[in-house]
Design an enzyme around this catalytic site. Sequence first.
Site, PDB file in Angstrom:
ATOM      1  N   LEU A  55      64.307   6.433   4.525  1.00 56.19           N
ATOM      2  CA  LEU A  55      65.386   6.885   5.467  1.00 56.19           C
ATOM      3  C   LEU A  55      66.002   7.981   5.272  1.00 56.19           C
ATOM      4  O   LEU A  55      65.705   8.852   6.737  1.00 56.19           O
ATOM      5  CB  LEU A  55      66.426   5.647   5.711  1.00 56.19           C
ATOM      6  CG  LEU A  55      66.818   5.665   7.356  1.00 56.19           C
ATOM      7  CD1 LEU A  55      65.861   4.957   8.149  1.00 56.19           C
ATOM      8  CD2 LEU A  55      68.418   4.148   6.887  1.00 56.19           C
ATOM      9  N   CYS A  56      65.792   8.011   3.916  1.00 56.47           N
ATOM     10  CA  CYS A  56      66.836   9.507   4.244  1.00 56.47           C
ATOM     11  C   CYS A  56      65.809  10.428   4.363  1.00 56.47           C
ATOM     12  O   CYS A  56      66.458  11.617   4.906  1.00 56.47           O
ATOM     13  CB  CYS A  56      66.905   9.807   2.320  1.00 56.47           C
ATOM     14  SG  CYS A  56      65.536   9.305   1.681  1.00 56.47           S
ATOM     15  N   THR A  57      64.412  10.418   4.480  1.00 55.26           N
ATOM     16  CA  THR A  57      63.466  11.591   4.111  1.00 55.26           C
ATOM     17  C   THR A  57      63.714  11.840   6.260  1.00 55.26           C
ATOM     18  O   THR A  57      63.684  13.125   6.442  1.00 55.26           O
ATOM     19  CB  THR A  57      61.943  11.261   4.230  1.00 55.26           C
ATOM     20  OG1 THR A  57      61.599  10.753   3.227  1.00 55.26           O
ATOM     21  CG2 THR A  57      61.476  12.399   4.462  1.00 55.26           C
TER      22      THR A  57
END
Lengths: 435, 458
Positions: free
Chosen positions: B210-212
Amino acid sequence: MDPKSSLETLETTSWWMRGVLVNQKPSLLFTLVIATQLVEDSVVKLDRICREANVKLVFVRSYGLAGFVRVSVKEHTIIDSKPDHFLDDLRLNNPWPELKSFVETIDLNVSDAVAHKHIPYVVILVKMADEWTQSHSGNLPSTREEKKAFKDLVKSKMISMDEDNYKEAIEAAFKVFAPRGISSEIQQISNDTCAEPSSNSSDFWVMVAALKEFVSNEGDGEAPLEGSIPDMTSSTEHYINLQKIYLAKAESDFLVMEERVKNILKKIGRDPNSISKPTIKSFCKNARKLKVCRYRMVEDEFSNPSVTEIQKRLADEDYSGAMGFYILLRAVDRFTANYNKFPGQFDGGMDEDISRLKTTALSLLTDLGCNGSVLPDDLINEMCRFGASELHVVAAFLGGIASQEAIKLVTKQFVPMLGTYIFNGIDHKSQLLTL
Amino acid sequence: MVLMDAPQSKSRDLDKLLLRSGNLVGPGFFPGTDLRDDIREYVRVLVVGAGGLGCELLKDLALSGFRNLDVIDMDRIEVTNLNRQFLFRLEDVGKPKAEVAAKRVMERVSGVEIVPHFSRIEDKELDFYNDFNIIALGLDSIEARRYINGVACGFLEYDEDDTPRSETIKPMVDGGTEGFKGHARVIVPGVTPCFECTIWLFPPQVKFPLCTLAETPRNAAHCIEYAHLIKWHEVHGGKSFDPDEPEHMKWVYDEAIKRAELFGIPGVTYSLTQGVVKNIIPAIASTNAIISAACALETLKIVSGCSKTLANYLTYNGGEGLHTKVTEFERDKECLVCGPGILIELDTSITLQKFIDMLEEHPKLLLSKASVKHGKDSLYMQAPPVLEEMHRPNLSKPLYDLMGRVEKDTVHVFGTALKNEEKQSSLTKLRVVFKEVDGVADMDTAILRVNSKRKTPL
């Protein structure tokens, strides 16, 4: 496939072959020929014609629950081999000046925690490899202990446990230990006699000649850089900058290769622009993945197969069925020559056919030099039971394989099968063998 | 020149395998015209899926002596299918696959009857599946395979000594392809591993962190998935994204472009957007032909016994040369689906409601909102509301009574299970055994039963 119609087929084929192919340069007509259900004699004849005319050939035979597929081409070269898994070309074990300079601009020990865990692993490993070689007389880790120590060195730079970039660096550390330079397969291709350019050389071999020069000179042992990098944990900025560095090097390697290709073309009396930029570019990108496929003529395989291979497979408990079928597929053609029908083709006289087929098969084995090898009786019986039947599902399976090979051969992408594929529809323990 | 002594018949080649005896044949193989005719008259085969594999399977089976086929597929024909789903033409786009496929094969092969079912596999009654001798799968998802596997294995019953009862065995042949790779396998519930037994064969689906997506996109796919998974919900709230809706797809594409521009990432195209969002895996006709042919061959062999069968998993890879391999996988005796069933020991006093509650807590099940079926009887159904209300009174009754007061029996439960942190519909088999089956009124029979279990006399 009764004998009357198969004779007609042969006659038609040979008329056609005499009348059409031989007189009218087959290579002008066809890039590739797929020949189905031909008996041995016809296979040999067609193979000679197509080999002479440099037309690619795929043979398919479907017989009861058995069959085979065989490609026959003098030489098939592939630039775009598209292997499933291939190591990326990061040169962590051999960074070039621009990559080193870029890496130097990044400080691993940056104080901001977010920045610290968004440094791409390429940068981490190039730095660590450099640090290592400084303290190890210019050598990269080679022993098991050294490799472990190197990984520990990388790990020691982590400031917290959730740093994905460092985890990736540790996992990718093996790329630092990998040997530099080109693979033995590419080395072999470079040393092939065809790599000596002459006016007859195909574009592929001209480019291989250029590659050979490149590797010895500007490449310093390496092929042109492929240019792409895999995804990795990184800030967007670092990643894009890294991408640019790799793309720039790939471009400059390409320009050198292009120059060399042009010079070689001039030397052999060809128009220096006759190999297009995109072709050379593709060659550079795929230089580490080149493939050359060469196939024996079928009659050579038939008259002089690898005896050790045949004996080994016939003795293999698990896979002897496929090898057995290969021998029997040839034996039934011999049988037809003697008795004007395939064994078991008709319902009467089965026992006689079985014993005749057995004799024929054993004599074939002897002719091939495989005395002492046996074929299981059950398999011989089964072959007679098949009675040269053509089952849709078996034909569909083998046809699917043959069509796939044809596509690979025509598109020159992916790698065609190297050998004879023998289908065993009883237990699916089929075999691909170079005979 | 030898004359033909057999009349030319369409079945001439197949007859050689079906009418002649052999040594490398299946157990219980009785060659003869009866076998061939029985296959024509009585054998019913279900083909699940009328896509790349399904089209080939229908053709192969129709040309292999089968006359009674059914095909089920919930999809309509799309233009991108036409490169390999050869039964369909451009003018068929938009029509149900099952119906067109059935029609085309029947036009081409006289005598074959194909009943198309334009529906989801989940919408068919279990009895529907039980009517077939064998089921051939041409599916493209793990979930669908799991479902059919659950259904087929659900028919399986075991003897006292845990041997499968042969008349309850519903064999399946399963094929799958992806580019140049493919597999064909034979599943005989209770004998070979079922789909669930070897679920570990499938690698987990790749998902981007998700952070990507949210913070550090690096490539075009990240930008696309940001638009598809994050931005869509931000802007459209509850409305669910429909990949087949061109307006939705265009919206995602436009947003992906904006994001890519923001981060200086090249490569976002409409075509890539579709590929990433729909998780499109390229499919080619040749691999489908190969795998389907292998499956159809096994179907013929299993039904007729005319040869030994694949044991039990064939893998195929045609990208780099040609590689085929046969692996004999072993059954998982504890398998939830094809095993004798998870043993659940209960008191006779337990109510159906309590039982349903227990299922949610059971560590191997974690099944919520369970519907319960005992043989042909539905004991409780969560939906539709009409049936739920009808079965509601059962909840307060003892399960033992509802099951006809038998000491032990198989029960099927269907609900939502939590697997790998994901909710999935699940159909599971349970072996319910009632402890202390002696009620106060049954003293005599209880003593008899207790005695028969004792190894030494009282």
